[in-house]
Motif scaffolding. Structure first.
Motif, PDB file in Angstrom:
ATOM      1  N   PHE A  36       0.819  -1.213   0.000  1.00 51.31           N
ATOM      2  CA  PHE A  36       0.000   0.000   0.000  1.00 51.31           C
ATOM      3  C   PHE A  36       0.852   1.262   0.000  1.00 51.31           C
ATOM      4  O   PHE A  36       0.533   2.244  -0.677  1.00 51.31           O
ATOM      5  CB  PHE A  36      -0.963  -0.001   1.191  1.00 51.31           C
ATOM      6  CG  PHE A  36      -2.132  -0.902   0.989  1.00 51.31           C
ATOM      7  CD1 PHE A  36      -3.161  -0.549   0.135  1.00 51.31           C
ATOM      8  CD2 PHE A  36      -2.204  -2.120   1.639  1.00 51.31           C
ATOM      9  CE1 PHE A  36      -4.249  -1.386  -0.068  1.00 51.31           C
ATOM     10  CE2 PHE A  36      -3.282  -2.967   1.450  1.00 51.31           C
ATOM     11  CZ  PHE A  36      -4.303  -2.600   0.597  1.00 51.31           C
ATOM     12  N   GLY A  37       1.962   1.245   0.748  1.00 51.10           N
ATOM     13  CA  GLY A  37       2.864   2.399   0.748  1.00 51.10           C
ATOM     14  C   GLY A  37       3.497   2.620  -0.613  1.00 51.10           C
ATOM     15  O   GLY A  37       3.624   3.754  -1.077  1.00 51.10           O
ATOM     16  N   GLY A  38       3.885   1.538  -1.264  1.00 55.99           N
ATOM     17  CA  GLY A  38       4.453   1.655  -2.598  1.00 55.99           C
ATOM     18  C   GLY A  38       3.463   2.199  -3.599  1.00 55.99           C
ATOM     19  O   GLY A  38       3.806   3.016  -4.467  1.00 55.99           O
ATOM     20  N   ALA A  39       2.212   1.768  -3.477  1.00 59.21           N
ATOM     21  CA  ALA A  39       1.174   2.296  -4.370  1.00 59.21           C
ATOM     22  C   ALA A  39       0.983   3.792  -4.154  1.00 59.21           C
ATOM     23  O   ALA A  39       0.837   4.552  -5.118  1.00 59.21           O
ATOM     24  CB  ALA A  39      -0.139   1.555  -4.137  1.00 59.21           C
ATOM     25  N   ALA A  40       1.008   4.217  -2.899  1.00 53.17           N
ATOM     26  CA  ALA A  40       0.849   5.649  -2.604  1.00 53.17           C
ATOM     27  C   ALA A  40       2.010   6.459  -3.167  1.00 53.17           C
ATOM     28  O   ALA A  40       1.816   7.521  -3.769  1.00 53.17           O
ATOM     29  CB  ALA A  40       0.729   5.859  -1.101  1.00 53.17           C
ATOM     30  N   ALA A  63       6.956   2.318 -15.611  1.00 52.89           N
ATOM     31  CA  ALA A  63       7.878   1.399 -16.284  1.00 52.89           C
ATOM     32  C   ALA A  63       9.214   1.339 -15.547  1.00 52.89           C
ATOM     33  O   ALA A  63       9.771   0.254 -15.346  1.00 52.89           O
ATOM     34  CB  ALA A  63       8.084   1.831 -17.732  1.00 52.89           C
ATOM     35  N   VAL A  64       9.719   2.489 -15.128  1.00 50.30           N
ATOM     36  CA  VAL A  64      10.987   2.527 -14.394  1.00 50.30           C
ATOM     37  C   VAL A  64      10.833   1.800 -13.057  1.00 50.30           C
ATOM     38  O   VAL A  64      11.700   1.022 -12.654  1.00 50.30           O
ATOM     39  CB  VAL A  64      11.465   3.982 -14.191  1.00 50.30           C
ATOM     40  CG1 VAL A  64      12.606   4.057 -13.195  1.00 50.30           C
ATOM     41  CG2 VAL A  64      11.866   4.585 -15.523  1.00 50.30           C
ATOM     42  N   ALA A  65       9.725   2.029 -12.368  1.00 51.91           N
ATOM     43  CA  ALA A  65       9.486   1.349 -11.094  1.00 51.91           C
ATOM     44  C   ALA A  65       9.417  -0.166 -11.282  1.00 51.91           C
ATOM     45  O   ALA A  65       9.935  -0.928 -10.450  1.00 51.91           O
ATOM     46  CB  ALA A  65       8.202   1.863 -10.459  1.00 51.91           C
ATOM     47  N   LEU A  66       8.811  -0.609 -12.362  1.00 55.20           N
ATOM     48  CA  LEU A  66       8.723  -2.042 -12.648  1.00 55.20           C
ATOM     49  C   LEU A  66      10.102  -2.645 -12.876  1.00 55.20           C
ATOM     50  O   LEU A  66      10.440  -3.694 -12.329  1.00 55.20           O
ATOM     51  CB  LEU A  66       7.827  -2.284 -13.864  1.00 55.20           C
ATOM     52  CG  LEU A  66       7.682  -3.729 -14.307  1.00 55.20           C
ATOM     53  CD1 LEU A  66       6.972  -4.539 -13.241  1.00 55.20           C
ATOM     54  CD2 LEU A  66       6.930  -3.792 -15.621  1.00 55.20           C
ATOM     55  N   VAL A  67      10.930  -1.980 -13.669  1.00 59.38           N
ATOM     56  CA  VAL A  67      12.271  -2.488 -13.956  1.00 59.38           C
ATOM     57  C   VAL A  67      13.120  -2.511 -12.690  1.00 59.38           C
ATOM     58  O   VAL A  67      13.813  -3.495 -12.402  1.00 59.38           O
ATOM     59  CB  VAL A  67      12.943  -1.649 -15.070  1.00 59.38           C
ATOM     60  CG1 VAL A  67      14.412  -1.972 -15.203  1.00 59.38           C
ATOM     61  CG2 VAL A  67      12.224  -1.861 -16.388  1.00 59.38           C
ATOM     62  N   GLY A  69      12.069  -2.616  -9.549  1.00 59.19           N
ATOM     63  CA  GLY A  69      11.535  -3.639  -8.655  1.00 59.19           C
ATOM     64  C   GLY A  69      11.928  -5.047  -9.070  1.00 59.19           C
ATOM     65  O   GLY A  69      12.306  -5.867  -8.234  1.00 59.19           O
ATOM     66  N   CYS A  70      11.856  -5.333 -10.356  1.00 59.82           N
ATOM     67  CA  CYS A  70      12.249  -6.654 -10.850  1.00 59.82           C
ATOM     68  C   CYS A  70      13.736  -6.908 -10.641  1.00 59.82           C
ATOM     69  O   CYS A  70      14.143  -8.005 -10.251  1.00 59.82           O
ATOM     70  CB  CYS A  70      11.894  -6.810 -12.320  1.00 59.82           C
ATOM     71  SG  CYS A  70      10.133  -6.994 -12.611  1.00 59.82           S
ATOM     72  N   ALA A  71      14.560  -5.897 -10.877  1.00 62.14           N
ATOM     73  CA  ALA A  71      16.004  -6.044 -10.694  1.00 62.14           C
ATOM     74  C   ALA A  71      16.341  -6.310  -9.227  1.00 62.14           C
ATOM     75  O   ALA A  71      17.173  -7.179  -8.922  1.00 62.14           O
ATOM     76  CB  ALA A  71      16.728  -4.795 -11.196  1.00 62.14           C
ATOM     77  N   LEU A  72      15.697  -5.597  -8.330  1.00 66.63           N
ATOM     78  CA  LEU A  72      15.939  -5.823  -6.901  1.00 66.63           C
ATOM     79  C   LEU A  72      15.483  -7.213  -6.476  1.00 66.63           C
ATOM     80  O   LEU A  72      16.173  -7.906  -5.724  1.00 66.63           O
ATOM     81  CB  LEU A  72      15.231  -4.756  -6.070  1.00 66.63           C
ATOM     82  CG  LEU A  72      15.818  -3.359  -6.132  1.00 66.63           C
ATOM     83  CD1 LEU A  72      14.912  -2.359  -5.420  1.00 66.63           C
ATOM     84  CD2 LEU A  72      17.215  -3.336  -5.536  1.00 66.63           C
ATOM     85  N   PHE A  73      14.333  -7.636  -6.968  1.00 66.12           N
ATOM     86  CA  PHE A  73      13.837  -8.971  -6.639  1.00 66.12           C
ATOM     87  C   PHE A  73      14.803 -10.045  -7.121  1.00 66.12           C
ATOM     88  O   PHE A  73      15.143 -10.964  -6.374  1.00 66.12           O
ATOM     89  CB  PHE A  73      12.459  -9.180  -7.257  1.00 66.12           C
ATOM     90  CG  PHE A  73      11.903 -10.552  -7.020  1.00 66.12           C
ATOM     91  CD1 PHE A  73      11.374 -10.889  -5.796  1.00 66.12           C
ATOM     92  CD2 PHE A  73      11.920 -11.497  -8.032  1.00 66.12           C
ATOM     93  CE1 PHE A  73      10.868 -12.164  -5.570  1.00 66.12           C
ATOM     94  CE2 PHE A  73      11.421 -12.762  -7.820  1.00 66.12           C
ATOM     95  CZ  PHE A  73      10.889 -13.095  -6.579  1.00 66.12           C
TER      96      PHE A  73
END
Length: 79
Positions: A36-40, A63-67, A69-73
């Motif tokens: 929820f914090g990330g969505a905000a 798009a940047v947040a997705l990339v 987030g995926c890289a960190l995961f």
């Protein structure tokens, strides 16, 4: 939309398998707060980007947040 958001259920299952049973409640609650914090934060950032550069800039924010987030995961999965 349902298919795109279904990753959240998988994340709960993944986290549940990583913690001891007595820590599961706290860990899952913390994960929910981060969702929820990330969505905000993303809504705020995309709104700022849309104000500055229009709808394309707002979509680029996601798009940047997705990339990132995926890289960190993927990086944390290697440990």
């Amino acid at each position: 939309f349902g298919l795109a958001i279904s990753f959240q259920v998988l994340c709960f299952a993944l986290l549940r398998g990583l913690v001891r049973p007595e820590e599961a409640g706290r860990a899952l609650s913390a994960q929910n707060m981060f969702f929820f914090g990330g969505a905000a934060v993303l809504q705020w950032l995309s709104g700022l980007a849309a104000w500055w550069g229009g709808p394309g800039a707002a979509l680029l924010t996601f798009a940047v947040a997705l990339v990132v987030g995926c890289a960190l995961f993927l990086r944390w999965q290697r440990r």
